[in-house]
Design a protein around this motif. Structure first.
Motif, PDB file in Angstrom:
ATOM      1  N   GLY A   1      -3.150  -5.180 -14.202  1.00 24.63           N
ATOM      2  CA  GLY A   1      -1.869  -4.523 -13.522  1.00 24.63           C
ATOM      3  C   GLY A   1      -0.664  -4.992 -13.942  1.00 24.63           C
ATOM      4  N   THR A   2      -0.403  -6.387 -14.114  1.00 21.30           N
ATOM      5  CA  THR A   2       0.520  -7.036 -14.201  1.00 21.30           C
ATOM      6  C   THR A   2       1.054  -7.003 -15.726  1.00 21.30           C
TER       7      THR A   2
ATOM      8  N   VAL B   1       4.937  -5.946  -5.563  1.00 18.87           N
ATOM      9  CA  VAL B   1       3.529  -5.659  -4.762  1.00 18.87           C
ATOM     10  C   VAL B   1       3.934  -5.642  -3.237  1.00 18.87           C
TER      11      VAL B   1
ATOM     12  N   HIS C   1      -3.114 -14.454  -7.856  1.00 19.05           N
ATOM     13  CA  HIS C   1      -3.475 -13.188  -7.547  1.00 19.05           C
ATOM     14  C   HIS C   1      -2.946 -13.064  -5.993  1.00 19.05           C
TER      15      HIS C   1
ATOM     16  N   THR D   1      -4.434  -1.292 -11.280  1.00 23.89           N
ATOM     17  CA  THR D   1      -2.788  -1.184 -11.404  1.00 23.89           C
ATOM     18  C   THR D   1      -2.264  -2.193 -10.169  1.00 23.89           C
ATOM     19  N   GLU D   2      -1.119  -2.599 -10.315  1.00 28.03           N
ATOM     20  CA  GLU D   2      -0.479  -3.256  -9.337  1.00 28.03           C
ATOM     21  C   GLU D   2      -0.592  -2.474  -7.923  1.00 28.03           C
TER      22      GLU D   2
ATOM     23  N   SER E   1       5.840  -9.982  -9.917  1.00 27.81           N
ATOM     24  CA  SER E   1       4.794  -9.030  -9.428  1.00 27.81           C
ATOM     25  C   SER E   1       4.552  -9.061  -8.089  1.00 27.81           C
TER      26      SER E   1
ATOM     27  N   GLY F   1      -2.880  -4.893  -6.410  1.00 35.05           N
ATOM     28  CA  GLY F   1      -1.902  -6.294  -6.260  1.00 35.05           C
ATOM     29  C   GLY F   1      -1.775  -6.818  -7.358  1.00 35.05           C
ATOM     30  N   THR F   2      -1.231  -8.119  -7.543  1.00 32.20           N
ATOM     31  CA  THR F   2      -0.995  -8.669  -8.731  1.00 32.20           C
ATOM     32  C   THR F   2      -2.275  -9.237  -9.247  1.00 32.20           C
ATOM     33  N   ASN F   3      -2.664  -8.837 -10.529  1.00 34.09           N
ATOM     34  CA  ASN F   3      -3.637  -8.976 -11.376  1.00 34.09           C
ATOM     35  C   ASN F   3      -3.457  -9.054 -12.771  1.00 34.09           C
TER      36      ASN F   3
END
Length: 388
Positions: A141-142, A48, A157, A131-132, A44, A136-138
């Motif tokens: 979204g991931t 990102v 995160h 979303t990513e 991820s 970002g990474t969450n």
């Protein structure tokens, strides 16, 4: 599929959360982290970072208008399950329940006023896209990017402002088609993460999918009650708008045929070419003529083109390259057919894309219905096909 826990067994949650924050800071700064990020986190972060998002603070949020949010809620297959989800997952302290659509847009949110206020500071509210690409990474979204359940803690995160949180998410799929419908997520303060959260989220996912299936069965039951007297006139089927069979007489076609459309002939094994007749709750499907043979011709010389002929009627349509590949593989397999795993290996080189395969075949069956059998996947008996 269970949600993989973010905390290794035997670890101290506060200490591990601090280590994850130090790991994040070291990786972003290009240094050596105190521990290696999990594979799902590494993948991820790589995605990102490639998008140019920033890790310090918040990236630009985007959210829908109230009218668009209301429209998406009304059209969401998950709307009938939200009440049950809130009863199961929404009453716990320090917990925020979130339900999104397949685009990662938050449609519903439930939690105490305190946790909702903290979420508002992150832009984690109804109508926001998680979303990513946006935040970002969450876990939401991931989970969408990985097509799998995800649990993230603290420094896993990407955005630093999300570090005080954990989030546990699982994608929800249509039990009829395999299509992605959205994500169920439970989030809260990082140091309140409990090992049972993942199991609760999976319970919510199963509950939502079971509710969709019950809704589907109720609609078929209503169609059966309305249309069954019409089956006495001869071989025929009652189906819903997506081709799911409610009842039949004089023919056996399994659970689904091609999705009907007014004025468009469809081919059904055992019935041949049929012209759908509209009912209040679905469609009556009866033979259009005495010839019940069905043939398919797949032309691969340019853009894949599929021709269907049943008796004196038929149609010609472009198909996707993926659907053309599936038809060729089923043609080669003959009546032995292919399992979902075998089809995944043939299409993608591994057995890790079974959910994707099921969704693709479901979309193909929307076009061809019972001409494509399931368990195993194969062309129905009596359907002749040529490939050019």
């Amino acid at each position: 599929m269970s949600v993989p826990g973010a905390v290794p067994p035997g670890c101290s949650l506060p200490a591990y959360a601090r280590d994850l924050v130090r790991m994040h800071d070291a990786v972003i700064a290009g240094g050596r982290p105190p521990l290696r990020p999990r594979d799902v986190v590494s993948r991820s972060w790589e995605r990102v970072l490639g998008l140019g998002l920033k890790a310090d603070g918040l990236n630009t949020r985007d959210w829908l208008s109230e009218d668009e949010l209301a429209r998406r809620r009304e059209n969401s297959p998950l709307r009938d399950a939200v009440g049950d989800l809130k009863q199961v997952l929404g009453g716990m302290p320090h917990v925020l329940l979130v339900v999104t659509d397949a685009d990662g847009v938050i449609l519903w949110r439930e939690g105490t006023s305190r946790v909702r206020r903290h979420a508002d500071d992150l832009g984690f509210f109804e109508g926001a896209e998680w979303t990513e690409e946006r935040v970002g990474t969450n876990a939401i979204g991931t989970a969408l990017a990985e097509a799998a359940p995800v649990e993230l803690l603290a420094g896993e995160h990407f955005e630093q402002n999300q570090h005080p949180w954990y989030c546990t998410a699982s994608p929800v799929h249509d039990p009829r088609t395999g299509d992605l419908l959205g994500v169920i997520d439970v989030s809260g303060p990082a140091l309140t993460l409990h090992p049972a959260i993942g199991a609760l989220v999976e319970t919510g996912r199963r509950l939502a999918e079971a509710q969709i299936w019950r809704w589907h069965q109720r609609r078929l039951d209503r169609l059966r009650q309305v249309g069954e007297p019409l089956l006495a006139t001869g071989p025929a089927l009652l189906v819903d708008d997506h081709g799911w069979v409610a009842a039949g007489a004089g023919v056996s076609v399994g659970d689904r045929i091609a999705a009907p459309s007014a004025g468009e002939p469809i081919a059904v094994p055992g019935l041949g070419a049929c012209l759908p007749e509209r009912l209040a709750e679905g469609w009556l499907i009866r033979p259009a003529g005495p010839d019940r043979r069905v043939t398919l011709d797949l032309d691969l010389t340019h853009t894949p083109l599929l021709t269907l002929q049943g008796g004196d009627t038929g149609w010609r349509r472009k198909v996707t390259r993926r659907h053309a590949e599936i038809l060729v593989l089923l043609h080669r397999a003959g009546q032995a057919g292919l399992s979902a795993e075998a089809l995944s290996r043939a299409l993608y080189g591994d057995a890790e894309h079974i959910v994707t395969v099921r969704a693709e075949v479901s979309r193909l069956r929307r076009l061809l219905g019972a001409l494509v059998d399931t368990r195993p996947y194969r062309l129905a008996e009596g359907v002749r096909m040529t490939v050019r």
